[in-house]
Scaffold this active site. Structure first.
Site, short mmCIF file in Angstrom:
data_model
loop_
_atom_site.label_atom_id
_atom_site.label_comp_id
_atom_site.label_asym_id
_atom_site.label_seq_id
_atom_site.Cartn_x
_atom_site.Cartn_y
_atom_site.Cartn_z
N SER A 1 0.83 -1.19 0.00
CA SER A 1 0.00 0.00 0.00
C SER A 1 0.87 1.25 0.00
O SER A 1 1.66 1.44 -0.92
CB SER A 1 -0.96 -0.04 1.19
OG SER A 1 -1.99 0.90 1.05
N ASP B 1 -9.03 -5.55 -5.29
CA ASP B 1 -8.61 -4.42 -4.47
C ASP B 1 -9.55 -3.23 -4.68
O ASP B 1 -9.72 -2.77 -5.81
CB ASP B 1 -7.18 -4.02 -4.81
CG ASP B 1 -6.53 -3.17 -3.75
OD1 ASP B 1 -7.21 -2.26 -3.23
OD2 ASP B 1 -5.34 -3.39 -3.44
N HIS C 1 -7.45 -5.56 -0.84
CA HIS C 1 -6.42 -4.72 -0.25
C HIS C 1 -6.17 -5.20 1.19
O HIS C 1 -7.10 -5.31 1.99
CB HIS C 1 -6.88 -3.26 -0.23
CG HIS C 1 -5.77 -2.28 -0.06
ND1 HIS C 1 -4.96 -1.88 -1.11
CD2 HIS C 1 -5.30 -1.63 1.03
CE1 HIS C 1 -4.06 -1.02 -0.68
NE2 HIS C 1 -4.25 -0.84 0.62
#
Length: 358
Positions: free
Chosen positions: A171, A291, A329
């Site tokens: 991330s 995601d 994610h």
């Protein structure tokens, strides 16, 4: 609050019972906050107890250990008696995620990293860095480079090879990993106390990172996400609007940086020879196809630009994009088949480039 952290600790430690080999972690400090950012130290010395409690809930810790790192290695690891340099292990410097605003080295895909250490011949260094909004970007990138300098100076005594360093992150940490790869030894991002230190790395592993803060050509499905990212950047991370400093946003966007490199080659501003000498290290991109926070399309765009740049440089470096089916994610924070596959993919990538010691 106590129950929450007990449950979180249980989830994070559950997978350790099934590691192929036990792992140990040792904390070190790679910088002095009093010297690096005295105003930030003073701010937190005077922070109220209520805010410190809120910091705990957000995963920062009552007193964030920004310039600390953890060295994770196998418990049964030992250097050969003759200290043969060939016995030194490759090093993975890991940068945690959290939107540049929260997070900690203790929770940085720990199950994935510990499985990687346990099952492969690799040492992981999981780092902290200053967080936004107290420290605006690029403080996070500079801190990551500060940690790289410390690792190069000190990792050999822990059995790591300072000449075989990969940087990785997820991330926001994935963004920082790619920025490290793109800006090795760039004077704009060197720590002030180490202006001439080598901050280059040999490999980059970017796990569902952010690659373009400008968001000029997003599809309709990405517009809401792009707007939220813009608000986060302008008010918290960059702390300046894109209208006021568009170049700043371009210089923080890996895709834009690579596009500029390609343009420089095509216009003759930079020769292919000079560009090849400053080549971006081989990059592994990992992104889940489910995601909803970081754009897979953005990662595909970045991969495409990397391939174009390699072609312009007549380079035989092969970057890799691994799209994880069903991956959301944050996959990797709990031990699952996906997290194990991610660890093995990282190990395979490092093995390919670093050789038989893996």
């Amino acid at each position: 609050q106590g129950i929450f952290f007990s449950m979180l600790a249980s989830v994070l430690t559950f997978g350790r019972k099934f590691l192929p080999n036990p792992v140990v972690s040792q904390s070190e400090r790679y910088g002095d906050l009093e010297q690096v950012d005295p105003k930030l130290k003073e701010l937190h010395d005077n922070t109220t107890r209520t805010i410190k409690t809120l910091n705990m809930v957000m995963g920062r810790g009552r007193r964030p250990q920004w310039l600390n790192l953890d060295i994770i290695r196998r418990e049964n690891f030992a250097r050969k008696p003759n200290k043969d340099p060939s016995s030194l292990l490759p090093v993975l410097i890991y940068v945690h995620g959290g939107g540049w605003t929260v997070g900690d080295k203790m929770f940085a895909l720990r199950p994935t990293l510990e499985y990687l250490v346990s099952s492969q011949n690799v040492i992981v260094v999981s780092i902290n860095y200053r967080l936004c909004p107290e420290a605006a970007y690029p403080a996070q990138l500079i801190d990551t480079k500060r940690a790289i300098i410390w690792v190069k100076k000190n990792i050999e005594k822990y059995g790591g090879n300072p000449a075989q360093i990969a940087v990785a992150g997820e991330s926001a940490g994935g963004h920082l990993a790619s920025m490290v790869a793109l800006t090795g030894n760039d004077p704009r991002f060197q720590p002030e106390e180490y202006p001439d230190a080598d901050t280059s790395v040999q490999l980059c592993i970017d796990i569902y990172g952010v690659h373009d803060f400008t968001k000029e050509d997003r599809e309709h499905s990405d517009r809401h996400r792009a707007k939220q990212m813009q608000l986060l950047c302008e008010n918290v991370v960059m702390q300046v609007t894109i209208k006021d400093d568009e170049k700043f946003y371009h210089d923080a966007s890996p895709t834009k940086i690579v596009k500029r490199m390609i343009q420089d080659i095509k216009t003759g501003s930079v020769s292919t020879e000079i560009s090849a000498q400053n080549a971006i290290p081989p990059t592994l991109l990992i992104h889940g196809d489910k995601d909803s926070l970081a754009s897979l399309m953005e990662t595909r765009d970045y991969y495409k630009e990397l391939k174009t740049l390699r072609s312009c440089n007549h380079s035989d470096i092969k970057d890799v994009l691994a799209e994880v089916p069903g991956g959301h994610h944050g996959f990797g924070y709990v031990k699952t088949p996906r997290s194990i596959a991610t660890a093995l993919a990282i190990a395979s990538f490092m093995h390919h480039h670093f050789g038989s010691v893996m």
